[in-house]
Motif scaffolding. Sequence first.
Motif, PDB file in Angstrom:
ATOM      1  N   ILE A 281       0.696  -1.257  -0.051  1.00  0.00           N
ATOM      2  CA  ILE A 281      -0.085   0.079  -0.093  1.00  0.00           C
ATOM      3  C   ILE A 281       0.826   1.644   0.229  1.00  0.00           C
ATOM      4  O   ILE A 281       0.425   2.764  -0.423  1.00  0.00           O
ATOM      5  CB  ILE A 281      -1.314  -0.024   1.493  1.00  0.00           C
ATOM      6  N   GLY A 282       1.874   0.991   0.672  1.00  0.00           N
ATOM      7  CA  GLY A 282       3.197   2.557   0.787  1.00  0.00           C
ATOM      8  C   GLY A 282       3.731   2.366  -0.288  1.00  0.00           C
ATOM      9  O   GLY A 282       3.709   3.866  -1.096  1.00  0.00           O
TER      10      GLY A 282
ATOM     11  N   TYR B  96      12.726  -0.658  -2.980  1.00  0.00           N
ATOM     12  CA  TYR B  96      11.842  -2.090  -2.348  1.00  0.00           C
ATOM     13  C   TYR B  96      11.420  -1.982  -0.996  1.00  0.00           C
ATOM     14  O   TYR B  96      12.059  -0.785  -0.464  1.00  0.00           O
ATOM     15  CB  TYR B  96      13.262  -2.750  -2.277  1.00  0.00           C
ATOM     16  N   THR B  97      10.732  -2.843  -0.879  1.00  0.00           N
ATOM     17  CA  THR B  97      10.312  -3.102   0.244  1.00  0.00           C
ATOM     18  C   THR B  97      10.800  -3.749   1.527  1.00  0.00           C
ATOM     19  O   THR B  97      11.560  -4.593   0.787  1.00  0.00           O
ATOM     20  CB  THR B  97       8.864  -2.849   0.525  1.00  0.00           C
ATOM     21  N   PRO B  98      11.185  -3.091   2.672  1.00  0.00           N
ATOM     22  CA  PRO B  98      12.021  -4.041   3.784  1.00  0.00           C
ATOM     23  C   PRO B  98      11.504  -5.795   3.860  1.00  0.00           C
ATOM     24  O   PRO B  98      12.425  -6.226   4.467  1.00  0.00           O
ATOM     25  CB  PRO B  98      11.927  -3.311   4.775  1.00  0.00           C
ATOM     26  N   ALA B  99      10.570  -5.709   3.579  1.00  0.00           N
ATOM     27  CA  ALA B  99       9.701  -7.045   3.428  1.00  0.00           C
ATOM     28  C   ALA B  99      10.085  -7.971   2.949  1.00  0.00           C
ATOM     29  O   ALA B  99       9.943  -9.061   2.495  1.00  0.00           O
ATOM     30  CB  ALA B  99       7.888  -7.178   3.431  1.00  0.00           C
ATOM     31  N   VAL B 100      11.042  -7.308   1.960  1.00  0.00           N
ATOM     32  CA  VAL B 100      11.729  -8.498   1.123  1.00  0.00           C
ATOM     33  C   VAL B 100      12.737  -9.490   1.153  1.00  0.00           C
ATOM     34  O   VAL B 100      14.038  -8.381   1.753  1.00  0.00           O
ATOM     35  CB  VAL B 100      11.799  -7.903  -0.725  1.00  0.00           C
TER      36      VAL B 100
ATOM     37  N   GLY C  25      -1.211   5.165   4.484  1.00  0.00           N
ATOM     38  CA  GLY C  25      -0.719   3.798   4.411  1.00  0.00           C
ATOM     39  C   GLY C  25      -2.302   3.045   4.386  1.00  0.00           C
ATOM     40  O   GLY C  25      -1.832   1.617   4.592  1.00  0.00           O
ATOM     41  N   GLY C  26      -3.476   3.621   3.694  1.00  0.00           N
ATOM     42  CA  GLY C  26      -4.475   2.698   3.676  1.00  0.00           C
ATOM     43  C   GLY C  26      -4.478   3.698   2.737  1.00  0.00           C
ATOM     44  O   GLY C  26      -5.118   4.875   2.071  1.00  0.00           O
TER      45      GLY C  26
ATOM     46  N   ASN D 130      -5.169   5.839  -2.214  1.00  0.00           N
ATOM     47  CA  ASN D 130      -3.846   6.237  -1.034  1.00  0.00           C
ATOM     48  C   ASN D 130      -2.947   6.931  -1.333  1.00  0.00           C
ATOM     49  O   ASN D 130      -1.892   7.357  -0.501  1.00  0.00           O
ATOM     50  CB  ASN D 130      -3.079   4.940  -0.643  1.00  0.00           C
ATOM     51  N   PHE D 131      -3.094   8.137  -2.490  1.00  0.00           N
ATOM     52  CA  PHE D 131      -2.136   8.975  -2.238  1.00  0.00           C
ATOM     53  C   PHE D 131      -3.128  10.342  -3.482  1.00  0.00           C
ATOM     54  O   PHE D 131      -4.059  10.115  -3.634  1.00  0.00           O
ATOM     55  CB  PHE D 131      -1.264   8.844  -4.067  1.00  0.00           C
TER      56      PHE D 131
END
Length: 458
Positions: free
Chosen positions: A12-13, A72-76, A141-142, A150-151
């Motif tokens: 989402i972010g 990139y997102t830290p979740a990757v 974030g939503g 979300n933008f």
Amino acid sequence: MKNIYFIGAGGIGMAALERYFKSQGDNVAGYDRTPTELTDSLMAEGVDITFDESTDAIPALYRDNANTLVVYTPAVPDTMPQLKWFRENGFRVVKRAVVLGEVTRRSKGICIAGTHGKTTTSSMAAHILHTSKAGCNAFLGGVLRNYNSNFILDAGAQYSVIEADEYDRSFHQLSPFIAVVTATDPDHLDIYGTEEAYLESFTQFTRLIDPSGALIEHTGLKYKPDAPKGTAHYTYSRDEGDFHASNIRRGNGTIIYDLVVPADVLASGIVENIELGVPVEINIENSIAAAAATLLTGEVTPDDVRHAIASFMGPKRRFEFHLKEPGEHGRVIIDDYAHHPDELKASISSVKALYPNRRLTVAFQPHLYSRTRDFADQFADALSIADEVVLLDIYPAREEPIPGVTSKIIFDKITCKKQLIDKHLLTKTIKNINFDILLTVGAGDINTFIPEIIESIN
């Protein structure tokens, strides 16, 4: 760099940044693990998303390190093939938070941080600014129901609204002009290790505020703010602080209050008759923080605040009504994203307050093994407020299983009527309960079962 490639493009972010760069005329593409409603929307808007993690799936346009930025997102994980390839071939590879930090340095950033409340508070602040003459660019974030996005983009606006995420210390990349801290209840202990380290991260966040700006913090927080000398400093809460509510009126499904404001911010010292568009108790505090942050810009009027908060529909999955049958005995289904014990307690308590004489069934899906391990007792206490609980298996998200950690460590401590089920049995279970009020809650995929639940009970 005119080519921006996002790894974790369906987050989402990340989606807000993808839409931002598209609005700037850049080429945008990326990878995500699975298709979702959000990735479908992004692809319809021109974002080229692949669900194949192999390096062969990277489009030709994004294979030149001279003109491609990789976000990139830290979740990757670091082992992800595309991420490894970009790094090994000399691309500039940055976290999403670094890009958001650049946005705050090019604007007056209003950055909303906190364990909970930050999505709704930042969304409210963005809606107030966007509907006023000030305008803003907002990265939320939503998905905000007012805009189905979300933008928010206001060309030429000097303000940006950023949801400042403490996960992986991402908010330390920001340069706030106005910072809000809503709560500092410990979370993400898989990252921070201890409560002390978690609290210190918020202290560090306050050090990043522009000295000509302001810090607004909820009263009674455990961390120690350390904003630069000269920074204006205000507190808020529902009942006390520099900004607080008075004359709260509840009835007929409405909540209306008067906002007390410091005289140095507003000469009259009060904004009367603020009505919540989403009338739940926690939104009193969320709206106070949003109003405080926007009034401090000097470009938002009391009328702007009143109009925006009354017309605010809330982010999706934040206390979102999916079913409201007519009549005093009509069934109700509400969905909420709460995934921390304090959020869960606030969500359940808000529903109980809205429907004090109805039976409340809560279907909860724990999010992350580490969070379940760290807060099992608190989750059980919060869930026990309900009349009946349907507990699902843990949604793992980015984590591998932890030995001995399952939903059962919460389930065993719940004191009200309860069931522990596999998520694929949720629809059948809910149909058999014959509920009055159903609250589905959690940050995983529990909300995706709501359409078939509604179809089954009809």
